[in-house]
Design an enzyme around this catalytic site. Structure first.
Site, PDB file in Angstrom:
ATOM      1  N   PHE A   1      37.761  53.257  50.120  1.00 25.68           N
ATOM      2  CA  PHE A   1      37.835  52.017  50.896  1.00 25.68           C
ATOM      3  C   PHE A   1      39.247  51.433  50.974  1.00 25.68           C
ATOM      4  O   PHE A   1      39.447  50.324  51.465  1.00 25.68           O
ATOM      5  CB  PHE A   1      36.858  50.969  50.319  1.00 25.68           C
ATOM      6  CG  PHE A   1      37.083  50.653  48.855  1.00 25.68           C
ATOM      7  CD1 PHE A   1      38.039  49.730  48.464  1.00 25.68           C
ATOM      8  CD2 PHE A   1      36.332  51.296  47.861  1.00 25.68           C
ATOM      9  CE1 PHE A   1      38.250  49.430  47.120  1.00 25.68           C
ATOM     10  CE2 PHE A   1      36.540  51.011  46.517  1.00 25.68           C
ATOM     11  CZ  PHE A   1      37.505  50.072  46.143  1.00 25.68           C
TER      12      PHE A   1
ATOM     13  N   ARG B   1      38.398  34.167  36.046  1.00 30.95           N
ATOM     14  CA  ARG B   1      37.577  35.292  36.532  1.00 30.95           C
ATOM     15  C   ARG B   1      36.098  34.904  36.523  1.00 30.95           C
ATOM     16  O   ARG B   1      35.334  35.327  37.375  1.00 30.95           O
ATOM     17  CB  ARG B   1      37.761  36.545  35.660  1.00 30.95           C
ATOM     18  CG  ARG B   1      39.088  37.248  35.753  1.00 30.95           C
ATOM     19  CD  ARG B   1      39.259  38.191  36.886  1.00 30.95           C
ATOM     20  NE  ARG B   1      38.409  39.355  36.956  1.00 30.95           N
ATOM     21  CZ  ARG B   1      38.550  40.304  37.884  1.00 30.95           C
ATOM     22  NH1 ARG B   1      39.504  40.219  38.793  1.00 30.95           N
ATOM     23  NH2 ARG B   1      37.742  41.324  37.929  1.00 30.95           N
TER      24      ARG B   1
ATOM     25  N   HIS C   1      41.090  36.583  45.268  1.00 33.83           N
ATOM     26  CA  HIS C   1      41.616  37.556  44.310  1.00 33.83           C
ATOM     27  C   HIS C   1      41.963  36.792  43.042  1.00 33.83           C
ATOM     28  O   HIS C   1      42.410  35.647  43.109  1.00 33.83           O
ATOM     29  CB  HIS C   1      42.882  38.237  44.835  1.00 33.83           C
ATOM     30  CG  HIS C   1      43.598  39.006  43.766  1.00 33.83           C
ATOM     31  ND1 HIS C   1      43.171  40.246  43.361  1.00 33.83           N
ATOM     32  CD2 HIS C   1      44.644  38.682  42.964  1.00 33.83           C
ATOM     33  CE1 HIS C   1      43.963  40.658  42.369  1.00 33.83           C
ATOM     34  NE2 HIS C   1      44.855  39.731  42.105  1.00 33.83           N
TER      35      HIS C   1
ATOM     36  N   ARG D   1      32.584  33.883  44.404  1.00 34.48           N
ATOM     37  CA  ARG D   1      32.204  35.089  45.145  1.00 34.48           C
ATOM     38  C   ARG D   1      30.705  35.148  45.416  1.00 34.48           C
ATOM     39  O   ARG D   1      30.268  35.598  46.472  1.00 34.48           O
ATOM     40  CB  ARG D   1      32.680  36.322  44.376  1.00 34.48           C
ATOM     41  CG  ARG D   1      34.201  36.481  44.400  1.00 34.48           C
ATOM     42  CD  ARG D   1      34.684  37.485  43.387  1.00 34.48           C
ATOM     43  NE  ARG D   1      36.046  37.936  43.651  1.00 34.48           N
ATOM     44  CZ  ARG D   1      36.667  38.852  42.926  1.00 34.48           C
ATOM     45  NH1 ARG D   1      36.061  39.402  41.884  1.00 34.48           N
ATOM     46  NH2 ARG D   1      37.891  39.210  43.232  1.00 34.48           N
TER      47      ARG D   1
HETATM   48  N1  UDP Z   1      36.521  46.335  46.670  1.00 32.02           N
HETATM   49  C1  UDP Z   1      35.625  46.815  47.605  1.00 32.02           C
HETATM   50  N2  UDP Z   1      34.696  47.741  47.192  1.00 32.02           N
HETATM   51  C2  UDP Z   1      34.622  48.183  45.913  1.00 32.02           C
HETATM   52  C3  UDP Z   1      35.519  47.680  44.966  1.00 32.02           C
HETATM   53  C4  UDP Z   1      36.473  46.749  45.377  1.00 32.02           C
HETATM   54  O1  UDP Z   1      35.662  46.433  48.774  1.00 32.02           O
HETATM   55  O2  UDP Z   1      33.743  49.013  45.603  1.00 32.02           O
HETATM   56  C5  UDP Z   1      37.540  45.339  47.094  1.00 32.02           C
HETATM   57  C6  UDP Z   1      37.147  43.902  46.755  1.00 32.02           C
HETATM   58  O3  UDP Z   1      37.603  43.051  47.807  1.00 32.02           O
HETATM   59  C7  UDP Z   1      37.903  43.664  45.466  1.00 32.02           C
HETATM   60  C8  UDP Z   1      39.199  44.439  45.700  1.00 32.02           C
HETATM   61  O4  UDP Z   1      38.769  45.604  46.414  1.00 32.02           O
HETATM   62  O5  UDP Z   1      38.138  42.281  45.235  1.00 32.02           O
HETATM   63  C9  UDP Z   1      39.928  44.849  44.438  1.00 32.02           C
HETATM   64  O6  UDP Z   1      39.064  45.577  43.603  1.00 32.02           O
HETATM   65  P1  UDP Z   1      39.033  45.351  42.018  1.00 32.02           P
HETATM   66  O7  UDP Z   1      38.248  46.469  41.445  1.00 32.02           O
HETATM   67  O8  UDP Z   1      40.412  45.120  41.514  1.00 32.02           O
HETATM   68  O9  UDP Z   1      38.134  44.023  41.875  1.00 32.02           O
HETATM   69  P2  UDP Z   1      38.569  42.519  41.517  1.00 32.02           P
HETATM   70  O10 UDP Z   1      39.634  42.596  40.453  1.00 32.02           O
HETATM   71  O11 UDP Z   1      39.079  41.895  42.799  1.00 32.02           O
HETATM   72  O12 UDP Z   1      37.310  41.871  41.029  1.00 32.02           O
HETATM   73 MG    MG Z   2      41.372  43.665  40.376  1.00 28.88          MG
END
Ligand code: UDP
Ligand code: MG
Length: 170
Positions: free
Chosen positions: A59, A94, A128, A111
């Protein structure tokens, strides 16, 4: 408890849905300080550097378009960037942000309340939030210059910049 700082972004879906006030209100419950804040048009380079650890994910391309707000276009193709500082800031923020997948996130979290999964499968999760200390430092240094933060949080050095073209007010 340790004083920490982290990067929080209100992503383009949060801007488009006019959620800035709601998000800042939820974050303010943690009683932390905003020590940096600005609106940013996200370049492809900034987007790719920010999410570099996800570059091999299927993705990734959609994610880069998403954080740049490409699907929304003008005037929603921007993010609001904040540096927050407070006790145990990363874990506590978080928690307020909620789990990555908006359908699994606590419904009272940002979220959980406001996120969605697009038909293409991207988690549009509105914010984020840096996930650990080293990621927070890397991200704050990527998004902010030292002079854009009202407190000194990381070591800096003075350099003389010559012949730099800079935009100034007329
Ligand atoms: N994301 C997504 N699909 C997934 C995992 C992540 O679309 O399976 C996107 C989502 O917007 C997420 C961002 O990629 O916030 C960054 O991913 P991360 O694993 O770092 O999650 P976060 O730290 O934002 O919770
Ligand atoms: Mg992250």
């Amino acid at each position: 408890m340790p004083i920490e700082q982290l990067l929080i972004l209100i992503k383009p879906d949060g801007i488009k849905k006019s959620l800035t006030g709601n998000i800042l209100t939820k974050l303010s419950e943690a009683r932390m300080l905003i020590i940096g804040a600005k609106a940013v048009k996200v370049s492809e380079e900034l987007a790719k550097t920010h999410y570099h650890q996800l570059k091999d994910k299927p993705f990734f391309g959609e994610l880069i378009d998403y954080i740049q707000g490409k699907i929304y276009g003008e005037p929603w193709d921007r993010v609001l960037a904040f540096v927050y500082q407070g006790e145990d800031a990363i874990v506590r923020m978080r928690k307020i942000a909620g789990a990555t997948n908006p359908e699994e996130a606590d419904p009272v979290s940002i979220r959980g309340a406001y996120g969605r999964i697009t038909t293409k499968g991207v988690y549009e999760n509105v914010v984020h939030c840096s996930s650990d200390l080293s990621e927070a430092e890397r991200e704050i240094k990527l998004w902010f210059k030292p002079e854009e933060i009202v407190k000194s949080i990381y070591s800096t050095k003075k350099v003389v910049v010559e012949k730099e073209k800079r935009e100034v007010w007329t």
